[in-house]
Design a protein around this motif. Structure first.
Motif, PDB file in Angstrom:
ATOM      1  N   PRO A  75     -17.132   1.625 -59.755  1.00  0.00           N
ATOM      2  CA  PRO A  75     -16.142   2.656 -60.070  1.00  0.00           C
ATOM      3  C   PRO A  75     -15.664   3.472 -58.869  1.00  0.00           C
ATOM      4  O   PRO A  75     -14.469   3.763 -58.743  1.00  0.00           O
ATOM      5  CB  PRO A  75     -16.877   3.540 -61.090  1.00  0.00           C
ATOM      6  CG  PRO A  75     -17.821   2.588 -61.768  1.00  0.00           C
ATOM      7  CD  PRO A  75     -18.278   1.666 -60.674  1.00  0.00           C
ATOM      8  N   VAL A  76     -16.572   3.836 -57.977  1.00  0.00           N
ATOM      9  CA  VAL A  76     -16.179   4.607 -56.794  1.00  0.00           C
ATOM     10  C   VAL A  76     -15.224   3.801 -55.930  1.00  0.00           C
ATOM     11  O   VAL A  76     -14.201   4.320 -55.457  1.00  0.00           O
ATOM     12  CB  VAL A  76     -17.428   5.013 -55.971  1.00  0.00           C
ATOM     13  CG1 VAL A  76     -17.011   5.686 -54.666  1.00  0.00           C
ATOM     14  CG2 VAL A  76     -18.315   5.944 -56.777  1.00  0.00           C
ATOM     15  N   LEU A  77     -15.534   2.538 -55.722  1.00  0.00           N
ATOM     16  CA  LEU A  77     -14.680   1.700 -54.893  1.00  0.00           C
ATOM     17  C   LEU A  77     -13.343   1.417 -55.565  1.00  0.00           C
ATOM     18  O   LEU A  77     -12.305   1.370 -54.899  1.00  0.00           O
ATOM     19  CB  LEU A  77     -15.390   0.385 -54.576  1.00  0.00           C
ATOM     20  CG  LEU A  77     -16.586   0.488 -53.626  1.00  0.00           C
ATOM     21  CD1 LEU A  77     -17.259  -0.868 -53.482  1.00  0.00           C
ATOM     22  CD2 LEU A  77     -16.154   1.006 -52.263  1.00  0.00           C
ATOM     23  N   GLU A  78     -13.364   1.215 -56.866  1.00  0.00           N
ATOM     24  CA  GLU A  78     -12.108   0.963 -57.582  1.00  0.00           C
ATOM     25  C   GLU A  78     -11.159   2.150 -57.461  1.00  0.00           C
ATOM     26  O   GLU A  78      -9.947   1.981 -57.289  1.00  0.00           O
ATOM     27  CB  GLU A  78     -12.388   0.650 -59.054  1.00  0.00           C
ATOM     28  CG  GLU A  78     -11.137   0.295 -59.843  1.00  0.00           C
ATOM     29  CD  GLU A  78     -11.435  -0.166 -61.255  1.00  0.00           C
ATOM     30  OE1 GLU A  78     -10.491  -0.200 -62.071  1.00  0.00           O
ATOM     31  OE2 GLU A  78     -12.596  -0.503 -61.546  1.00  0.00           O
ATOM     32  N   GLN A  79     -11.719   3.346 -57.519  1.00  0.00           N
ATOM     33  CA  GLN A  79     -10.886   4.548 -57.413  1.00  0.00           C
ATOM     34  C   GLN A  79     -10.423   4.806 -55.983  1.00  0.00           C
ATOM     35  O   GLN A  79      -9.297   5.247 -55.754  1.00  0.00           O
ATOM     36  CB  GLN A  79     -11.666   5.754 -57.945  1.00  0.00           C
ATOM     37  CG  GLN A  79     -11.887   5.699 -59.453  1.00  0.00           C
ATOM     38  CD  GLN A  79     -12.831   6.776 -59.949  1.00  0.00           C
ATOM     39  OE1 GLN A  79     -13.390   7.542 -59.172  1.00  0.00           O
ATOM     40  NE2 GLN A  79     -13.023   6.832 -61.258  1.00  0.00           N
TER      41      GLN A  79
END
Length: 246
Positions: A75-79
């Protein structure tokens, strides 16, 4: 809670779970032969396996580990990367894992076949008998212990596929460690927080050691290394263009 996961990560997890249920409970042999990634020169290899193997898992612990890791770091990387770069990161890391794992397989196969040819053994018969569709007898021309062992080793390479999203997952972890090196991570088996920048070299060194030592244990360690290296290189190339968390 599941709806709070960004869409790409959420959909990857959902697809993996669905494929796991179907491939392990319904059409196990058929789907593993069709979708798992065989050695590229195996009679069982098909081009689509380069992608489909990333959605295949051999056990409940295997898929739980991969999906929990993706849920933790994805999730952190996707955002921060955006959906397009995140997808590129995920699948190119998976391809990197496939490539490095099979580069090692290629070297191993060359050594095995050279030794077999030196003994005057028929290498092509092993390729024929290794096909999933083969229905004939399994008798081989080797009549010495060394010849039998070499034939069995070649057969195992040709008939044992690589499955799992581990290459892609290790790419995600490596990218996270590259973009957020000072982020403190907590692991069940470590009683204190560890900065992400220390995790990446440990992962690579341990995986390389286990891969070369032969302590494989059914785990494609070189796929982990390949995925991690690709994730690191991609994140490094994107790093200067991103806003980072503080």
């Amino acid at each position: 809670m599941f709806n709070n996961i960004p869409p790409i990560t959420r959909n990857i997890i959902i697809i993996n779970i669905i494929v796991f249920i179907i491939s392990n409970l319904v059409y196990r042999d058929e789907l593993f032969n069709a979708l798992a990634a065989f050695y590229p020169f195996s009679p069982n290899f098909h081009s689509w396996q380069i992608i489909t193997h990333m959605f295949m898992h051999g056990s409940l612990m295997h898929i739980l580990f991969n999906m929990l890791t993706l849920w933790s770091f994805g999730p952190v990387l996707e955002q921060s990367l955006g959906e397009k770069k995140y997808l590129i990161l995920y699948f190119i890391s998976g391809l990197g894992g496939f490539f490095l794992f099979n580069l090692w397989n290629f070297i191993e196969v060359q050594q095995i076949t050279s030794a077999m040819e030196a003994l005057g053994l028929n290498v092509s018969e092993i390729y024929t008998k290794a096909a999933a569709s083969y229905k004939g007898n399994m008798n081989i021309t080797a009549n010495t212990q060394e010849g039998v062992e070499l034939s069995q080793s070649l057969y195992n390479v040709l008939r044992t596929p690589m499955v799992g999203a581990s290459g892609a997952i290790f790419g995600v972890v490596a990218a996270f460690a590259t973009l957020y090196p000072d982020a403190k991570l907590i692991f069940m088996f470590i009683p204190f927080p560890v900065k992400a920048k220390f995790i990446l070299p440990i992962i690579i060194i341990v995986s390389i050691f286990l891969g070369f030592s032969g302590n494989v244990g059914g785990i494609a360690h070189f796929a982990h290394v390949g995925g991690a290296l690709v994730g690191f290189l991609l994140a490094l190339s994107w790093k200067k263009h991103l806003y980072r968390f503080h």
